[in-house]
Design a protein around this motif. Sequence first.
Motif, short mmCIF file in Angstrom:
data_model
loop_
_atom_site.label_atom_id
_atom_site.label_comp_id
_atom_site.label_asym_id
_atom_site.label_seq_id
_atom_site.Cartn_x
_atom_site.Cartn_y
_atom_site.Cartn_z
N THR A 25 8.28 -90.80 24.50
CA THR A 25 9.27 -89.74 24.50
C THR A 25 8.55 -88.41 24.33
O THR A 25 7.78 -88.23 23.38
CB THR A 25 10.30 -89.94 23.37
OG1 THR A 25 10.97 -91.18 23.59
CG2 THR A 25 11.31 -88.82 23.35
N CYS A 26 8.78 -87.51 25.27
CA CYS A 26 8.19 -86.17 25.25
C CYS A 26 9.30 -85.16 25.01
O CYS A 26 10.39 -85.28 25.56
CB CYS A 26 7.51 -85.86 26.59
SG CYS A 26 6.23 -87.04 27.07
N THR A 27 9.02 -84.16 24.18
CA THR A 27 10.02 -83.16 23.85
C THR A 27 9.43 -81.77 24.06
O THR A 27 8.29 -81.52 23.68
CB THR A 27 10.49 -83.32 22.39
OG1 THR A 27 10.97 -84.64 22.21
CG2 THR A 27 11.58 -82.33 22.04
N GLN A 86 14.50 -83.80 25.48
CA GLN A 86 13.81 -84.99 24.99
C GLN A 86 13.88 -86.02 26.11
O GLN A 86 14.96 -86.51 26.44
CB GLN A 86 14.48 -85.51 23.72
CG GLN A 86 13.72 -86.63 23.05
CD GLN A 86 14.42 -87.03 21.77
OE1 GLN A 86 15.43 -87.72 21.81
NE2 GLN A 86 13.90 -86.59 20.64
N ALA A 87 12.74 -86.29 26.72
CA ALA A 87 12.67 -87.17 27.89
C ALA A 87 11.91 -88.45 27.53
O ALA A 87 10.80 -88.38 27.00
CB ALA A 87 11.98 -86.46 29.04
N SER A 88 12.50 -89.59 27.83
CA SER A 88 11.87 -90.88 27.54
C SER A 88 11.43 -91.53 28.84
O SER A 88 12.20 -91.59 29.81
CB SER A 88 12.84 -91.80 26.79
OG SER A 88 13.18 -91.22 25.55
N TYR A 89 10.22 -92.04 28.84
CA TYR A 89 9.60 -92.63 30.01
C TYR A 89 9.29 -94.11 29.76
O TYR A 89 9.22 -94.56 28.62
CB TYR A 89 8.32 -91.88 30.38
CG TYR A 89 8.57 -90.44 30.74
CD1 TYR A 89 8.84 -90.07 32.04
CD2 TYR A 89 8.58 -89.45 29.76
CE1 TYR A 89 9.08 -88.74 32.38
CE2 TYR A 89 8.82 -88.13 30.08
CZ TYR A 89 9.06 -87.78 31.40
OH TYR A 89 9.32 -86.48 31.73
N ARG A 112 15.68 -91.76 30.27
CA ARG A 112 16.67 -91.13 29.40
C ARG A 112 16.29 -89.68 29.18
O ARG A 112 15.12 -89.35 28.97
CB ARG A 112 16.75 -91.84 28.06
CG ARG A 112 17.82 -91.25 27.15
CD ARG A 112 17.83 -91.89 25.80
NE ARG A 112 16.59 -91.53 25.12
CZ ARG A 112 16.20 -92.05 23.97
NH1 ARG A 112 16.92 -92.97 23.39
NH2 ARG A 112 15.07 -91.67 23.40
N ALA A 113 17.25 -88.79 29.25
CA ALA A 113 17.03 -87.38 28.96
C ALA A 113 18.19 -86.87 28.13
O ALA A 113 19.34 -87.05 28.50
CB ALA A 113 16.89 -86.60 30.27
N ILE A 114 17.87 -86.25 27.00
CA ILE A 114 18.91 -85.67 26.15
C ILE A 114 18.48 -84.27 25.73
O ILE A 114 17.29 -83.95 25.72
CB ILE A 114 19.23 -86.55 24.92
CG1 ILE A 114 17.99 -86.75 24.05
CG2 ILE A 114 19.81 -87.88 25.33
CD1 ILE A 114 18.27 -87.49 22.76
N ILE A 115 19.43 -83.46 25.38
CA ILE A 115 19.17 -82.11 24.89
C ILE A 115 19.26 -82.17 23.37
O ILE A 115 20.21 -82.69 22.81
CB ILE A 115 20.19 -81.10 25.46
CG1 ILE A 115 20.16 -81.13 26.98
CG2 ILE A 115 19.92 -79.70 24.93
CD1 ILE A 115 18.81 -80.85 27.61
N VAL A 116 18.25 -81.61 22.71
CA VAL A 116 18.19 -81.63 21.24
C VAL A 116 18.11 -80.20 20.71
O VAL A 116 17.79 -79.28 21.44
CB VAL A 116 17.01 -82.48 20.72
CG1 VAL A 116 17.21 -83.93 21.08
CG2 VAL A 116 15.68 -81.97 21.27
#
Length: 117
Positions: A25-27, A86-89, A112-116
């Motif tokens: 997960t990269c943020t 926040q992007a999960s690979y 998965r991509a979410i805004i934090v």
Amino acid sequence: MNKYTCKLIFIFCAVVCLPVVANTTCTGTVQFAGLNPASGLLLVNYGYGVQYHCKVGETWNDVPAESCRAFYSMLLSAQLAGKRLQASYNDDFTCSRENLGDNEPTKHVLYRAIIVD
């Protein structure tokens, strides 16, 4: 099969199988979200270079066009609000420009991509 053999098999499977299910997960703050008008490619930079994830007019990189348009909308909202993505690979790597790619299709599958914040 005795209980010690079962334990050894379990430990072996855990050690061998765990790297397969690893993910990253990269943020980062959304610095840029845009479209290439000729190709419809979605371009995004959240601190690790500009990656191409999908196309807004067709399925590309296993991402349906509808999902790509929703992702673009989400990125624009995050960019305007100064929020972080926040992007999960799907695999294990260190978040960096070299590992994600810069001005090229992303080198990893985004699941998965979410805004934090």
